[in-house]
Scaffold this active site. Structure first.
Site, PDB file in Angstrom:
ATOM      1  N   CYS A 166     -14.442   6.079  -6.500  1.00 13.28           N
ATOM      2  CA  CYS A 166     -13.836   6.667  -7.716  1.00 13.28           C
ATOM      3  C   CYS A 166     -14.016   5.735  -8.904  1.00 13.28           C
ATOM      4  CB  CYS A 166     -12.360   6.963  -7.495  1.00 13.28           C
ATOM      5  SG  CYS A 166     -11.342   5.488  -7.268  1.00 13.28           S
TER       6      CYS A 166
ATOM      7  N   THR B 130       0.703   6.688  -4.973  1.00  9.84           N
ATOM      8  CA  THR B 130      -0.203   7.419  -5.844  1.00  9.84           C
ATOM      9  C   THR B 130      -0.040   8.928  -5.656  1.00  9.84           C
ATOM     10  OG1 THR B 130      -1.813   5.643  -5.816  1.00  9.84           O
ATOM     11  CG2 THR B 130      -2.672   7.827  -6.267  1.00  9.84           C
TER      12      THR B 130
ATOM     13  N   HIS C 251      -9.967   3.655   2.854  1.00  9.25           N
ATOM     14  CA  HIS C 251      -9.527   3.687   1.449  1.00  9.25           C
ATOM     15  C   HIS C 251     -10.353   2.729   0.596  1.00  9.25           C
ATOM     16  CE1 HIS C 251      -7.133   5.482  -1.494  1.00  9.25           C
ATOM     17  NE2 HIS C 251      -6.509   4.394  -1.860  1.00  9.25           N
TER      18      HIS C 251
ATOM     19  N   GLU D  24      -5.077  -1.333 -10.065  1.00 11.97           N
ATOM     20  CA  GLU D  24      -5.245  -0.715  -8.745  1.00 11.97           C
ATOM     21  C   GLU D  24      -6.517  -1.210  -8.082  1.00 11.97           C
ATOM     22  OE1 GLU D  24      -5.825   3.525  -8.217  1.00 11.97           O
ATOM     23  OE2 GLU D  24      -4.414   3.379  -6.550  1.00 11.97           O
TER      24      GLU D  24
ATOM     25  N   TYR E 254     -13.028   3.774  -2.983  1.00 13.27           N
ATOM     26  CA  TYR E 254     -13.089   3.255  -4.337  1.00 13.27           C
ATOM     27  C   TYR E 254     -14.418   3.544  -5.035  1.00 13.27           C
ATOM     28  CZ  TYR E 254      -8.388   1.567  -4.428  1.00 13.27           C
ATOM     29  OH  TYR E 254      -7.019   1.525  -4.467  1.00 13.27           O
TER      30      TYR E 254
ATOM     31  N   CYS F  18      -7.508   8.226 -11.917  1.00 13.85           N
ATOM     32  CA  CYS F  18      -7.261   8.397 -10.482  1.00 13.85           C
ATOM     33  C   CYS F  18      -6.888   9.849 -10.214  1.00 13.85           C
ATOM     34  CB  CYS F  18      -6.115   7.464 -10.070  1.00 13.85           C
ATOM     35  SG  CYS F  18      -5.451   7.807  -8.436  1.00 13.85           S
TER      36      CYS F  18
ATOM     37  N   CYS G  96      -7.285  11.079  -2.447  1.00 14.77           N
ATOM     38  CA  CYS G  96      -8.017  10.379  -1.385  1.00 14.77           C
ATOM     39  C   CYS G  96      -7.100   9.677  -0.392  1.00 14.77           C
ATOM     40  CB  CYS G  96      -8.938   9.316  -1.965  1.00 14.77           C
ATOM     41  SG  CYS G  96      -9.381   9.576  -3.644  1.00 14.77           S
TER      42      CYS G  96
ATOM     43  N   GLU H 136       2.133   6.814 -10.176  1.00 12.22           N
ATOM     44  CA  GLU H 136       2.620   6.189  -8.964  1.00 12.22           C
ATOM     45  C   GLU H 136       4.141   6.319  -8.956  1.00 12.22           C
ATOM     46  OE1 GLU H 136       0.689   4.280 -11.212  1.00 12.22           O
ATOM     47  OE2 GLU H 136      -1.111   4.968 -10.193  1.00 12.22           O
TER      48      GLU H 136
HETATM   49  C1  FAD Z   1      -1.892   1.525  -8.952  1.00 11.15           C
HETATM   50  C2  FAD Z   1      -1.598   1.324  -7.509  1.00 11.15           C
HETATM   51  C3  FAD Z   1      -1.605   2.427  -6.656  1.00 11.15           C
HETATM   52  C4  FAD Z   1      -1.295   2.283  -5.295  1.00 11.15           C
HETATM   53  N1  FAD Z   1      -1.265   3.387  -4.480  1.00 11.15           N
HETATM   54  C5  FAD Z   1      -0.812   3.270  -3.202  1.00 11.15           C
HETATM   55  C6  FAD Z   1      -0.643   4.418  -2.360  1.00 11.15           C
HETATM   56  O1  FAD Z   1      -0.927   5.540  -2.750  1.00 11.15           O
HETATM   57  N2  FAD Z   1      -0.164   4.266  -1.112  1.00 11.15           N
HETATM   58  C7  FAD Z   1       0.185   3.047  -0.643  1.00 11.15           C
HETATM   59  O2  FAD Z   1       0.663   2.972   0.486  1.00 11.15           O
HETATM   60  N3  FAD Z   1       0.049   1.932  -1.399  1.00 11.15           N
HETATM   61  C8  FAD Z   1      -0.444   2.020  -2.664  1.00 11.15           C
HETATM   62  N4  FAD Z   1      -0.596   0.880  -3.444  1.00 11.15           N
HETATM   63  C9  FAD Z   1      -0.124  -0.383  -2.917  1.00 11.15           C
HETATM   64  C10 FAD Z   1      -1.163  -1.450  -2.624  1.00 11.15           C
HETATM   65  O3  FAD Z   1      -1.750  -1.231  -1.377  1.00 11.15           O
HETATM   66  C11 FAD Z   1      -0.411  -2.786  -2.726  1.00 11.15           C
HETATM   67  O4  FAD Z   1      -0.152  -3.020  -4.103  1.00 11.15           O
HETATM   68  C12 FAD Z   1      -1.176  -3.949  -2.123  1.00 11.15           C
HETATM   69  O5  FAD Z   1      -1.238  -3.828  -0.728  1.00 11.15           O
HETATM   70  C13 FAD Z   1      -0.498  -5.278  -2.485  1.00 11.15           C
HETATM   71  O6  FAD Z   1       0.849  -5.240  -2.104  1.00 11.15           O
HETATM   72  P1  FAD Z   1       1.975  -5.644  -3.165  1.00 11.15           P
HETATM   73  O7  FAD Z   1       1.754  -4.882  -4.413  1.00 11.15           O
HETATM   74  O8  FAD Z   1       3.279  -5.485  -2.478  1.00 11.15           O
HETATM   75  O9  FAD Z   1       1.724  -7.145  -3.524  1.00 11.15           O
HETATM   76  P2  FAD Z   1       2.087  -8.423  -2.669  1.00 11.15           P
HETATM   77  O10 FAD Z   1       1.961  -8.125  -1.220  1.00 11.15           O
HETATM   78  O11 FAD Z   1       3.358  -8.992  -3.137  1.00 11.15           O
HETATM   79  O12 FAD Z   1       0.890  -9.376  -3.062  1.00 11.15           O
HETATM   80  C14 FAD Z   1       0.895 -10.177  -4.235  1.00 11.15           C
HETATM   81  C15 FAD Z   1       0.093 -11.447  -3.946  1.00 11.15           C
HETATM   82  O13 FAD Z   1       0.758 -12.201  -2.947  1.00 11.15           O
HETATM   83  C16 FAD Z   1      -0.131 -12.457  -1.857  1.00 11.15           C
HETATM   84  N5  FAD Z   1       0.671 -12.405  -0.627  1.00 11.15           N
HETATM   85  C17 FAD Z   1       1.461 -11.384  -0.197  1.00 11.15           C
HETATM   86  N6  FAD Z   1       2.046 -11.706   0.987  1.00 11.15           N
HETATM   87  C18 FAD Z   1       1.607 -12.924   1.305  1.00 11.15           C
HETATM   88  C19 FAD Z   1       1.841 -13.804   2.404  1.00 11.15           C
HETATM   89  N7  FAD Z   1       2.657 -13.471   3.413  1.00 11.15           N
HETATM   90  N8  FAD Z   1       1.216 -15.002   2.387  1.00 11.15           N
HETATM   91  C20 FAD Z   1       0.386 -15.364   1.380  1.00 11.15           C
HETATM   92  N9  FAD Z   1       0.122 -14.571   0.313  1.00 11.15           N
HETATM   93  C21 FAD Z   1       0.730 -13.378   0.285  1.00 11.15           C
HETATM   94  C22 FAD Z   1      -1.190 -11.373  -1.919  1.00 11.15           C
HETATM   95  O14 FAD Z   1      -2.406 -11.739  -1.292  1.00 11.15           O
HETATM   96  C23 FAD Z   1      -1.316 -11.195  -3.430  1.00 11.15           C
HETATM   97  O15 FAD Z   1      -2.176 -12.150  -3.945  1.00 11.15           O
HETATM   98  C24 FAD Z   1      -0.979   1.005  -4.794  1.00 11.15           C
HETATM   99  C25 FAD Z   1      -0.999  -0.102  -5.654  1.00 11.15           C
HETATM  100  C26 FAD Z   1      -1.312   0.038  -6.989  1.00 11.15           C
HETATM  101  C27 FAD Z   1      -1.311  -1.185  -7.894  1.00 11.15           C
HETATM  102  S1  SF4 Z   2      -9.471   6.104  -4.250  1.00 13.76           S
HETATM  103 FE1  SF4 Z   2      -9.461   6.118  -6.482  1.00 13.76          FE
HETATM  104  S2  SF4 Z   2      -9.009   8.200  -7.098  1.00 13.76           S
HETATM  105 FE2  SF4 Z   2      -8.575   8.043  -4.937  1.00 13.76          FE
HETATM  106  S3  SF4 Z   2      -6.401   7.637  -4.860  1.00 13.76           S
HETATM  107 FE3  SF4 Z   2      -7.389   5.637  -4.828  1.00 13.76          FE
HETATM  108  S4  SF4 Z   2      -7.601   5.015  -6.997  1.00 13.76           S
HETATM  109 FE4  SF4 Z   2      -7.065   7.181  -6.945  1.00 13.76          FE
END
Ligand code: FAD
Ligand code: SF4
Length: 481
Positions: A298, A191, A292, A446, A296, A100, A104, A257
């Protein structure tokens, strides 16, 4: 300085005064920390390639506000061509870094805000868009890396923000002053957070009137007073501390992250782009998510690296001519190029918003991201199949250097007689890195959750599908009026 070089980018990070914690201690020198450094290298690549003539067309664009050449990561899409080039840029950088490259999220945030701030102004006569354009010019002039901060910790997922036992589970305003607002909360999984000059906060879900204190969007310098970064761990991260050139798999690049805590941080009004217009939070979330999800591309570039590694491992193992291996490589390419089709399609089917910004086709962007939640896992499964079990049972690089053990490793881990054992170990470590190690954070988990978990895309797909048109087509053919 409209476009920084990689060296200037590194120097600019040294001037930041970030409060970063990792393994329970303050990180005094963030740029040179061996765990963080590979992620800085990956962002630096976005600066380096912008100066290479062969990548200029993809990596740079002409600013619609100043007419100057800018890095595409700070550009607002002005055409379908811009959207397509964005996808190509993602693939290029994914292939160059194998991880990553982090930049982006900020680009997607800027583009989403350029649409939504305009639409809020159209409804309420506010001046968010004017503020946004001034801020954008500042970002472009300085060629900043921006952290796009959407995801709140969210506490009990069954409760909206105002019903949470702890109101800070969602970012909210705690004080309104003449000169700005004071905000409190946190953003999780950020990220590239400590490689960024700026951070832009957005709401994480649709808000209702009761949640209007949470419907806020604003920008801050990444080292603003009151912001603390707590680095996330990645599997196998401490291998980066061991030295050597083999065990970490990807020698040059990585991602990171962090949890970003905002402890009563002041935001001046000229950096506020949404303030309590709760009915626009859904649009901002959807618009950002669509951009966003397109980003992907990427994963296609990282998929290129994975396929190249699997083919190389097959050759080193001496099985590259076996029919099932050839077929598995074809399958990996099929899945990877299907992902590419999705990100190019949602760009090619883009449209112009009232603000003038081009937006991707939201339905196709969601379909693309939904495929991303699946195909990298299958590609990884096939790569592990081809690599063989040694990718997880290999002794360390130190054992290869030790006089007592080196001879046994060289002898017993040799496969293709023309290939040095060291090369075989390197490629297996890369596959381990991508499928189980630090890079799996971004290639796999991710892909699943970043830009929204799979259910978020299914909801968007069901909202955007024109079912009546499909039913009309079916009924007409079989004679139903
Ligand atoms: C490596 C990585 C990089 C990331 N980078 C960024 C970033 O740069 N900026 C950023 O803002 N975010 C970032 N994210 C966050 C990403 O957008 C969230 O992980 C994603 O939206 C899921 O949210 P959560 O992790 O809180 O999981 P949860 O919301 O807890 O979800 C877990 C599960 O529960 C379910 N769920 C959640 N709420 C409910 C509900 N009310 N009812 C029923 N089911 C539900 C979901 O569908 C899922 O299956 C990143 C995540 C990862 C893993
Ligand atoms: S789009 Fe891909 S490279 Fe860009 S921030 Fe997300 S995971 Fe990283």
């Amino acid at each position: 300085m409209p476009m920084m070089t990689a060296e200037q980018y590194e120097e600019s990070l040294r001037r930041l005064n970030l409060v970063v914690y990792m393994f329970g201690k303050r990180v005094e020198n963030v740029v040179d920390d061996p765990i963080i450094r590979p992620s800085m290298n990956a962002v630096a690549k976005t600066y380096e390639l912008a100066h290479r003539p062969e990548h200029e067309d993809i990596m740079t664009a002409t600013s619609h506000i100043t007419g100057k050449k800018v890095n595409r990561f700070t550009h607002i899409h002005q055409s379908i061509d811009d959207l397509v080039k964005k996808s190509k840029m993602g693939r290029l950088l994914g292939r160059e870094t194998g991880c990553c490259f982090q930049r982006c999220v900020g680009m997607d945030t800027l583009n989403a805000l350029s649409i939504v701030s305009f639409d809020i102004d159209t409804k309420y006569g506010t001046e968010y868009y004017k503020r946004f354009l001034k801020y954008l010019e500042y970002v472009q002039q300085n060629d900043f890396t921006v952290d796009g901060a959407m995801t709140d910790p969210k506490g009990d997922r069954s409760l909206p923000p105002h019903k949470q036992p702890d109101p800070d589970q969602f970012m909210h305003v705690v004080e309104e002053r003449k000169d700005g607002i004071v905000v409190r909360g946190a953003k999780a999984h950020q990220t590239g957070a400590v490689n960024s000059h700026e951070i832009i906060v957005m709401p994480t879900i649709s808000m209702r009137e009761e949640d209007k204190d949470y419907a806020i969007s604003f920008a801050l310098p990444s080292d603003a007073e009151g912001i603390t970064y707590i680095m996330g761990r990645q599997s196998c991260d401490t291998r980066k501390l061991e030295g050597g050139t083999m065990d970490q798999g990807n020698l040059l690049f990585g991602g990171h992250e962090a949890l970003v805590v905002f402890d009563d941080v002041f935001v001046p009004w000229d950096r506020v782009f949404m303030y309590r217009e709760y009915e626009f939070s859904r649009q901002l979330v959807e618009q950002f998510a669509a951009y966003h999800r397109q980003s992907y591309a990427c994963k296609v570039g990282v998929g290129d690296v994975m396929i190249g590694a699997a083919q190389t491992a097959a050759e080193y193992n001496g099985v590259e001519k076996a029919s099932h291996i050839r077929d598995k490589i074809v399958e990996m390419n099929h899945l990877n190029e299907t992902l590419y089709c999705g990100c190019i399609a949602c760009a090619s089917e883009g449209h112009k918003e009232p603000s003038g910004t081009y937006c991707v086709n939201i339905l196709l962007a969601n379909v693309h991201k939904h495929n991303v939640t699946r195909f990298p896992y299958e590609i990884s499964r096939l790569a592990q199949d081809i690599a063989g079990g040694l990718m997880v049972t290999l002794p360390s690089e130190k054992d290869l250097q030790s006089p007592e053990t080196a001879k046994w490793l060289k002898k017993y881990f040799k496969a293709n007689p023309d290939i040095p054992t060291e090369h075989r170990m390197h490629i297996l470590r890369l596959i381990e890195n991508l499928t189980l190690g630090t890079a799996a954070t971004n290639y796999l988990t991710e892909s699943m959750h970043g830009a929204g978990s799979p259910q978020a895309q299914r909801i968007m797909i069901s909202r955007r599908i024109n079912m009546q048109e499909k039913q009309r087509a079916a009924k007409r053919l079989c004679g139903i009026e």
